[in-house]
Design an enzyme around this catalytic site. Structure first.
Site, PDB file in Angstrom:
ATOM      1  N   THR A 120      50.484   7.877  39.359  1.00 13.25           N
ATOM      2  CA  THR A 120      51.765   7.662  38.677  1.00 13.25           C
ATOM      3  C   THR A 120      52.822   8.614  39.230  1.00 13.25           C
ATOM      4  O   THR A 120      53.971   8.223  39.466  1.00 13.25           O
ATOM      5  CB  THR A 120      51.590   7.875  37.149  1.00 13.25           C
ATOM      6  OG1 THR A 120      50.451   7.132  36.730  1.00 13.25           O
ATOM      7  CG2 THR A 120      52.797   7.455  36.372  1.00 13.25           C
ATOM      8  N   HIS A 340      16.044  29.709  27.898  1.00 12.82           N
ATOM      9  CA  HIS A 340      16.220  28.497  28.707  1.00 12.82           C
ATOM     10  C   HIS A 340      17.345  28.715  29.741  1.00 12.82           C
ATOM     11  O   HIS A 340      17.160  28.496  30.934  1.00 12.82           O
ATOM     12  CB  HIS A 340      16.567  27.337  27.757  1.00 12.82           C
ATOM     13  CG  HIS A 340      16.703  26.003  28.404  1.00 12.82           C
ATOM     14  ND1 HIS A 340      15.762  25.016  28.284  1.00 12.82           N
ATOM     15  CD2 HIS A 340      17.694  25.482  29.171  1.00 12.82           C
ATOM     16  CE1 HIS A 340      16.153  23.949  28.946  1.00 12.82           C
ATOM     17  NE2 HIS A 340      17.341  24.208  29.500  1.00 12.82           N
ATOM     18  N   GLU A 341      18.490  29.185  29.251  1.00 13.39           N
ATOM     19  CA  GLU A 341      19.649  29.341  30.151  1.00 13.39           C
ATOM     20  C   GLU A 341      19.425  30.454  31.170  1.00 13.39           C
ATOM     21  O   GLU A 341      19.810  30.321  32.335  1.00 13.39           O
ATOM     22  CB  GLU A 341      20.937  29.610  29.349  1.00 13.39           C
ATOM     23  CG  GLU A 341      21.334  28.509  28.376  1.00 13.39           C
ATOM     24  CD  GLU A 341      21.359  27.116  28.984  1.00 13.39           C
ATOM     25  OE1 GLU A 341      21.608  26.997  30.206  1.00 13.39           O
ATOM     26  OE2 GLU A 341      21.096  26.146  28.253  1.00 13.39           O
ATOM     27  N   ASP A 415      18.008  17.985  31.585  1.00 15.13           N
ATOM     28  CA  ASP A 415      17.548  18.581  32.850  1.00 15.13           C
ATOM     29  C   ASP A 415      16.552  17.665  33.544  1.00 15.13           C
ATOM     30  O   ASP A 415      16.577  17.502  34.763  1.00 15.13           O
ATOM     31  CB  ASP A 415      16.847  19.924  32.587  1.00 15.13           C
ATOM     32  CG  ASP A 415      17.772  20.932  31.942  1.00 15.13           C
ATOM     33  OD1 ASP A 415      18.996  20.790  32.114  1.00 15.13           O
ATOM     34  OD2 ASP A 415      17.276  21.860  31.273  1.00 15.13           O
TER      35      ASP A 415
HETATM   36  P1  ATP Z   1      45.439   7.191  35.850  1.00 17.15           P
HETATM   37  O1  ATP Z   1      44.690   6.487  36.941  1.00 17.15           O
HETATM   38  O2  ATP Z   1      44.542   7.651  34.761  1.00 17.15           O
HETATM   39  O3  ATP Z   1      46.649   6.432  35.368  1.00 17.15           O
HETATM   40  P2  ATP Z   1      46.991   8.819  37.655  1.00 17.15           P
HETATM   41  O4  ATP Z   1      46.251   8.870  38.942  1.00 17.15           O
HETATM   42  O5  ATP Z   1      48.146   7.885  37.587  1.00 17.15           O
HETATM   43  O6  ATP Z   1      45.984   8.577  36.465  1.00 17.15           O
HETATM   44  P3  ATP Z   1      48.880  10.812  36.936  1.00 17.15           P
HETATM   45  O7  ATP Z   1      49.278  10.129  35.667  1.00 17.15           O
HETATM   46  O8  ATP Z   1      49.809  10.715  38.085  1.00 17.15           O
HETATM   47  O9  ATP Z   1      47.436  10.306  37.346  1.00 17.15           O
HETATM   48  O10 ATP Z   1      48.566  12.349  36.664  1.00 17.15           O
HETATM   49  C1  ATP Z   1      48.406  12.851  35.337  1.00 17.15           C
HETATM   50  C2  ATP Z   1      48.841  14.298  35.308  1.00 17.15           C
HETATM   51  O11 ATP Z   1      47.939  15.089  36.077  1.00 17.15           O
HETATM   52  C3  ATP Z   1      50.200  14.523  35.942  1.00 17.15           C
HETATM   53  O12 ATP Z   1      51.219  14.433  35.001  1.00 17.15           O
HETATM   54  C4  ATP Z   1      50.080  15.935  36.491  1.00 17.15           C
HETATM   55  O13 ATP Z   1      50.319  16.882  35.480  1.00 17.15           O
HETATM   56  C5  ATP Z   1      48.625  16.054  36.868  1.00 17.15           C
HETATM   57  N1  ATP Z   1      48.350  15.740  38.281  1.00 17.15           N
HETATM   58  C6  ATP Z   1      47.524  14.783  38.741  1.00 17.15           C
HETATM   59  N2  ATP Z   1      47.461  14.805  40.075  1.00 17.15           N
HETATM   60  C7  ATP Z   1      48.262  15.795  40.488  1.00 17.15           C
HETATM   61  C8  ATP Z   1      48.623  16.306  41.764  1.00 17.15           C
HETATM   62  N3  ATP Z   1      48.110  15.801  42.888  1.00 17.15           N
HETATM   63  N4  ATP Z   1      49.492  17.347  41.818  1.00 17.15           N
HETATM   64  C9  ATP Z   1      50.001  17.869  40.696  1.00 17.15           C
HETATM   65  N5  ATP Z   1      49.694  17.427  39.465  1.00 17.15           N
HETATM   66  C10 ATP Z   1      48.839  16.409  39.339  1.00 17.15           C
END
Ligand code: ATP
Length: 499
Positions: A120, A340-341, A415
């Site tokens: 996005t 365990h851990e 595990d």
């Molecule tokens: P989805 O597939 O779930 O829709 P997406 O790939 O579209 O996810 P984004 O919505 O672009 O992911 O990213 C969500 C948030 O994660 C962003 O608002 C940002 O804060 C952070 N983020 C993700 N990838 C990056 C990146 N490469 N650099 C910086 N921030 C990132």
């Protein structure tokens, strides 16, 4: 529709019905006609999705409708994806030159990759980079119960993008469709639901019409985690001309993302972002942003004005394993969890010195305790030795319980599952005594081989833990007292006792 009109209509309708009943008139046809009128009014008042206007998330690259300004510099890592995407956008930035060279405008770019990797963000940055208006929608917004509504919404979306661009005086618009697999899945798969196919057909038609008769250039950017589900017609040239992979970031990428999201968050100078990037193998950008946010919340709760390493450690564990639970096991159970851990940790440190990042007996999600290992480098291939070592670490918890407390417990279920998966991986990679085998290997033989591999490693671990029983007890005592230890503390206790 205004409230008073609705009230008068409902009141009059009820009065007519009562009057007809009192006069003994058959009201069946009347009720039918009134239902039709009601339905029409509902459509007009947009109570049904036929007339609802598409949600426009933002326009003109300004912070409208809650969309922030995002540039490619705000996206960490993803260098190849960014380069490929920017290349595809050249025709929007240098329209005239592209025309001179006879370049056919690209109609669509598909961003494909795991959730939270920045798809996005990329689409928003593309709008910023090309000076285009940005309209966003999600595949699920097109899926409707009513035939033809999805297709109508697709038409509306394209129309709205063009109108917005015209109003804003822009020559281009980017339409972003998230979860495009919901709308663009292979046709004919949704039996009994022709609506899906109609919607996809409309999207294909809109693609074909893109840029042909309008002066506003439209670029469709689709995002999906499942490009394998998409109809091939969407992926042919002239529709999604480019497919850009947006993968989980590597160590360098994670470091850049951490830097980006550290801005505005006061980090103590003791925090080593390289180290954090190393420890967070497999995290997406969204996970990393969440780590920094959770660390800041942890610091606030502890009344600190600066984020310290302990806040980061807590945040990584929270993002990885979930929130801490109030569940408090009985003292004997707690002791068992600690043995365990520590068993896991001792063997992890033996097979790969420096690998224990933290060890704790605080409950989180489904775990009563856990150790977190430090991946030394991002790794995509595993040798036989590495798989065998990983199996040893898996079985060490149960072996430690048996060695000290005389019996194993159900705490080792996860595990065993993990050890079995690793042993199966060995078999199918041709790394077991069976040599190279096909996927159709008899179940009994597979089971026998997997069991033998795991038993052999249990014997190795039993011998090792018996040798360092005193260390095991000493570390457990310490863990029971402090509830958790980070890797360096664990190693210093380990050497302190040895010397
Ligand atoms: P989805 O597939 O779930 O829709 P997406 O790939 O579209 O996810 P984004 O919505 O672009 O992911 O990213 C969500 C948030 O994660 C962003 O608002 C940002 O804060 C952070 N983020 C993700 N990838 C990056 C990146 N490469 N650099 C910086 N921030 C990132």
């Amino acid at each position: 529709m205004k409230k008073w009109i609705r009230e008068i209509a409902v009141g009059s309708g009820a009065a007519v019905v009562v009057l007809c009943l009192l006069m003994g008139v058959d009201i069946t046809s009347l009720v039918f006609i009134m239902s039709l009128i009601g339905l029409g009014l509902m459509i007009l008042s947009r109570r049904l999705p036929f007339g609802r206007s598409f949600e426009v998330v933002g326009a003109n690259n300004v912070d409208s409708g809650g969309i922030p300004l995002v540039t490619f510099d705000d996206i960490g890592g993803q260098d190849i994806a960014k380069r490929e995407f920017q290349e595809a956008l050249t025709f929007l930035r240098a329209d005239e030159k592209a025309k001179m060279l006879g370049i056919r405008p690209i109609k669509g770019v598909l961003l494909s990759g795991p959730p939270g990797t920045g798809k996005t963000l990329m689409a928003k940055a593309a709008a910023n980079y090309t000076g285009s208006v940005f309209v966003a929608a999600s595949g699920s917004q097109f899926v409707q119960m009513y035939a033809g509504v999805g297709a109508q919404r697709v038409r509306q979306l394209f129309k709205q993008a063009r109108n917005l661009a015209e109003q804003a005086g822009k020559r281009s618009a980017i339409i972003f469709i998230d979860e495009i697999d919901v709308l663009g899945a292979k046709r004919g798969k949704n039996h009994g639901h022709m609506e899906y196919d109609q919607t996809l057909n409309e999207l294909l038609t809109q693609f074909d019409g893109v840029n042909s008769e309008h002066h506003v250039q439209v670029l469709v950017v689709g995002a999906t985690n499942r490009s394998d589900l998409l109809d091939p017609a969407l992926l042919r040239p002239g529709r999604f001309d480019r497919v850009v992979r947006v993968d989980l970031p590597d160590k360098e990428g994670r470091r850049k993302i951490l830097e980006i999201h550290s801005k505005g968050r006061p980090l103590s100078s003791n925090i080593d972002l390289d180290m954090i990037a190393q420890e967070t193998y497999g995290f997406s950008g969204a996970h990393l942003e969440s780590v920094l946010n959770e660390a800041a919340i942890h610091a606030l709760r502890a009344d600190r004005s600066v984020i310290e390493p302990v806040d980061m450690r807590e945040a990584i564990e929270k993002v990885m394993l979930g929130e801490k639970l109030d569940r408090s096991p009985q003292p004997e159970e707690k002791e068992r969890v600690a043995f365990h851990e520590v068993g896991h940790a001792l063997v992890s440190e033996k097979v790969r010195p420096g690998s224990v990042a933290s060890i704790t007996i605080t409950s989180r999600s489904n775990a009563l305790g856990y150790i977190r290992q430090n991946p030394l480098n991002d790794q995509y291939l595993y040798t036989k030795d590495q798989l065998v070592h990983a199996i040893q670490v898996c079985v060490a918890g149960a072996v430690s319980e048996e060695l000290i407390l005389g019996q194993r417990s159900t705490g080792a279920v996860g595990d065993i599952e993990q050890a079995t998966d690793l042993a199966k991986k060995m078999v199918f990679a041709g790394l077991s005594p069976l040599g190279i085998v096909g996927k159709d290997i008899p179940q009994e033989l597979l089971h026998e081989t997997v069991t033998t591999i795991i038993r052999e490693q249990e014997d190795v671990v039993k011998e090792y833990l018996a040798q360092c029983k005193t260390k095991l007890e000493h570390l457990t005592e310490r863990l029971l007292r402090n509830e958790s230890m980070d890797g360096s503390e664990f190693r210093s206790v380990l050497t302190e006792k040895a010397s």
